[in-house]
Motif scaffolding. Structure first.
Motif, PDB file in Angstrom:
ATOM      1  N   TYR A  54       0.799  -1.219   0.000  1.00 12.36           N
ATOM      2  CA  TYR A  54       0.000   0.000   0.000  1.00 12.36           C
ATOM      3  C   TYR A  54       0.839   1.279   0.000  1.00 12.36           C
ATOM      4  N   ILE A  55       2.136   1.143   0.125  1.00  9.64           N
ATOM      5  CA  ILE A  55       3.003   2.323   0.200  1.00  9.64           C
ATOM      6  C   ILE A  55       3.461   2.709  -1.202  1.00  9.64           C
ATOM      7  N   ASP A  56       3.167   3.964  -1.559  1.00  9.32           N
ATOM      8  CA  ASP A  56       3.485   4.498  -2.872  1.00  9.32           C
ATOM      9  C   ASP A  56       4.329   5.754  -2.677  1.00  9.32           C
ATOM     10  N   HIS A  57       5.648   5.621  -2.832  1.00  8.24           N
ATOM     11  CA  HIS A  57       6.572   6.742  -2.631  1.00  8.24           C
ATOM     12  C   HIS A  57       6.344   7.419  -1.278  1.00  8.24           C
ATOM     13  N   GLN A  58       6.357   6.647  -0.228  1.00 13.67           N
ATOM     14  CA  GLN A  58       6.189   7.094   1.156  1.00 13.67           C
ATOM     15  C   GLN A  58       4.794   7.658   1.444  1.00 13.67           C
ATOM     16  N   GLN A  59       3.824   7.306   0.626  1.00 11.48           N
ATOM     17  CA  GLN A  59       2.441   7.723   0.859  1.00 11.48           C
ATOM     18  C   GLN A  59       1.525   6.502   0.791  1.00 11.48           C
ATOM     19  N   VAL A  60       0.435   6.586   1.512  1.00  9.20           N
ATOM     20  CA  VAL A  60      -0.605   5.568   1.444  1.00  9.20           C
ATOM     21  C   VAL A  60      -1.877   6.275   1.010  1.00  9.20           C
ATOM     22  N   HIS A  61      -2.452   5.816  -0.076  1.00  6.72           N
ATOM     23  CA  HIS A  61      -3.691   6.391  -0.581  1.00  6.72           C
ATOM     24  C   HIS A  61      -4.850   5.701   0.130  1.00  6.72           C
ATOM     25  N   VAL A  62      -5.668   6.498   0.817  1.00  6.08           N
ATOM     26  CA  VAL A  62      -6.713   5.967   1.681  1.00  6.08           C
ATOM     27  C   VAL A  62      -8.076   6.495   1.249  1.00  6.08           C
ATOM     28  N   MET A  63      -9.081   5.649   1.405  1.00 12.66           N
ATOM     29  CA  MET A  63     -10.457   6.053   1.128  1.00 12.66           C
ATOM     30  C   MET A  63     -11.338   5.488   2.239  1.00 12.66           C
ATOM     31  N   VAL A  64     -12.187   6.341   2.795  1.00 12.67           N
ATOM     32  CA  VAL A  64     -13.170   5.898   3.776  1.00 12.67           C
ATOM     33  C   VAL A  64     -14.528   5.966   3.090  1.00 12.67           C
ATOM     34  N   THR A  65     -15.257   4.867   3.150  1.00 10.77           N
ATOM     35  CA  THR A  65     -16.566   4.814   2.501  1.00 10.77           C
ATOM     36  C   THR A  65     -17.650   4.599   3.538  1.00 10.77           C
ATOM     37  N   GLY A  66     -18.801   5.156   3.251  1.00 13.87           N
ATOM     38  CA  GLY A  66     -19.990   4.905   4.048  1.00 13.87           C
ATOM     39  C   GLY A  66     -20.981   4.170   3.176  1.00 13.87           C
ATOM     40  N   GLU A  67     -21.415   3.009   3.598  1.00 15.18           N
ATOM     41  CA  GLU A  67     -22.300   2.188   2.784  1.00 15.18           C
ATOM     42  C   GLU A  67     -23.547   1.838   3.567  1.00 15.18           C
ATOM     43  N   ASP A  68     -24.649   1.727   2.858  1.00 13.95           N
ATOM     44  CA  ASP A  68     -25.904   1.314   3.463  1.00 13.95           C
ATOM     45  C   ASP A  68     -26.111  -0.157   3.140  1.00 13.95           C
ATOM     46  N   PRO A  69     -25.822  -1.021   4.065  1.00 13.53           N
ATOM     47  CA  PRO A  69     -25.882  -2.468   3.788  1.00 13.53           C
ATOM     48  C   PRO A  69     -27.278  -3.059   3.974  1.00 13.53           C
ATOM     49  N   PHE A  70     -28.328  -2.237   3.781  1.00 14.77           N
ATOM     50  CA  PHE A  70     -29.674  -2.703   4.079  1.00 14.77           C
ATOM     51  C   PHE A  70     -30.031  -3.992   3.353  1.00 14.77           C
ATOM     52  N   ALA A  71     -29.509  -4.194   2.167  1.00 12.03           N
ATOM     53  CA  ALA A  71     -29.856  -5.397   1.411  1.00 12.03           C
ATOM     54  C   ALA A  71     -29.361  -6.652   2.128  1.00 12.03           C
ATOM     55  N   ASP A  72     -28.278  -6.530   2.892  1.00 15.87           N
ATOM     56  CA  ASP A  72     -27.776  -7.678   3.638  1.00 15.87           C
ATOM     57  C   ASP A  72     -28.664  -7.994   4.841  1.00 15.87           C
ATOM     58  N   ASP A  73     -29.436  -6.988   5.292  1.00 17.80           N
ATOM     59  CA  ASP A  73     -30.275  -7.176   6.471  1.00 17.80           C
ATOM     60  C   ASP A  73     -31.665  -7.702   6.141  1.00 17.80           C
ATOM     61  N   ILE A  74     -32.018  -7.732   4.868  1.00 18.98           N
ATOM     62  CA  ILE A  74     -33.344  -8.172   4.465  1.00 18.98           C
ATOM     63  C   ILE A  74     -33.362  -9.692   4.398  1.00 18.98           C
ATOM     64  N   GLU A  75     -34.368 -10.262   5.017  1.00 16.33           N
ATOM     65  CA  GLU A  75     -34.492 -11.710   4.944  1.00 16.33           C
ATOM     66  C   GLU A  75     -34.974 -12.086   3.546  1.00 16.33           C
ATOM     67  N   PRO A  76     -34.460 -13.171   3.007  1.00 15.11           N
ATOM     68  CA  PRO A  76     -34.868 -13.544   1.655  1.00 15.11           C
ATOM     69  C   PRO A  76     -36.351 -13.857   1.589  1.00 15.11           C
ATOM     70  N   GLY A  77     -36.956 -13.493   0.472  1.00 18.47           N
ATOM     71  CA  GLY A  77     -38.378 -13.756   0.257  1.00 18.47           C
ATOM     72  C   GLY A  77     -38.578 -15.166  -0.239  1.00 18.47           C
ATOM     73  N   ALA A  78     -39.601 -15.335  -1.002  1.00 16.64           N
ATOM     74  CA  ALA A  78     -39.887 -16.653  -1.563  1.00 16.64           C
ATOM     75  C   ALA A  78     -38.738 -17.061  -2.467  1.00 16.64           C
ATOM     76  N   PRO A  79     -38.104 -18.200  -2.198  1.00 13.25           N
ATOM     77  CA  PRO A  79     -36.917 -18.581  -2.961  1.00 13.25           C
ATOM     78  C   PRO A  79     -37.187 -18.846  -4.442  1.00 13.25           C
ATOM     79  N   ASP A  80     -38.430 -19.177  -4.793  1.00 10.00           N
ATOM     80  CA  ASP A  80     -38.708 -19.477  -6.192  1.00 10.00           C
ATOM     81  C   ASP A  80     -39.328 -18.306  -6.946  1.00 10.00           C
TER      82      ASP A  80
END
Length: 143
Positions: A54-80
């Motif tokens: 991750y070190i690029d000429h004595q620097q580290v390029h960093v990104m902080v993201t904020g994500e809404d993971p609501f889709a992971d919290d939804i229980e699956p519906g009818a599988p078919d």
């Protein structure tokens, strides 16, 4: 040289996920180093040790993201229910292939207005059913 440690601290919605990412100079992609849900009270803290990838000429390029993971919290519906997206597309194409010629013919008859109102009612009813079938509504759930 000491091993660099990335630290981030900030406020993020408790329903969201904060992710600390660093640019991997070898794979030329952002790597997720760590993540956490937002804190209900106070700040959220993220930290990770980085190595030479991750070190690029004595620097580290960093990104902080904020994500809404609501889709992971939804229980699956009818599988078919529309498990195969292609089947849903095929059904839509069949509806168009059948209804379009009928609508074209109906425009030429005195009953055109009646046919348009009837078909519109059917289309709205089916659309509402599909919408309500796919959107999780908190009806009848107690907390």
């Amino acid at each position: 040289m000491d091993t660099p440690v990335l630290r981030w601290e900030g406020v993020i919605d408790p329903e969201c996920l904060a992710g600390l990412r660093a640019w991997n100079t070898r794979t030329r992609a952002w790597d997720l180093l760590t993540s956490a849900r937002g804190a209900a009270r106070g700040t959220t803290r993220l930290s990770a040790v980085v190595d030479d990838r991750y070190i690029d000429h004595q620097q580290v390029h960093v990104m902080v993201t904020g994500e809404d993971p609501f889709a992971d919290d939804i229980e699956p519906g009818a599988p078919d229910a529309f498990a195969d997206p292609a089947a849903g597309k095929a059904a839509q194409l069949v509806l168009i292939a059948v209804l379009f010629p009928l609508l074209t013919l109906a425009r030429r008859t005195p009953a055109a207005r009646w046919v348009a109102v009837t078909l519109t009612t059917v289309i709205v009813t089916i659309s509402l059913y599909w919408f309500l079938d796919r959107i999780p509504l908190p009806i009848g759930q107690s907390s």
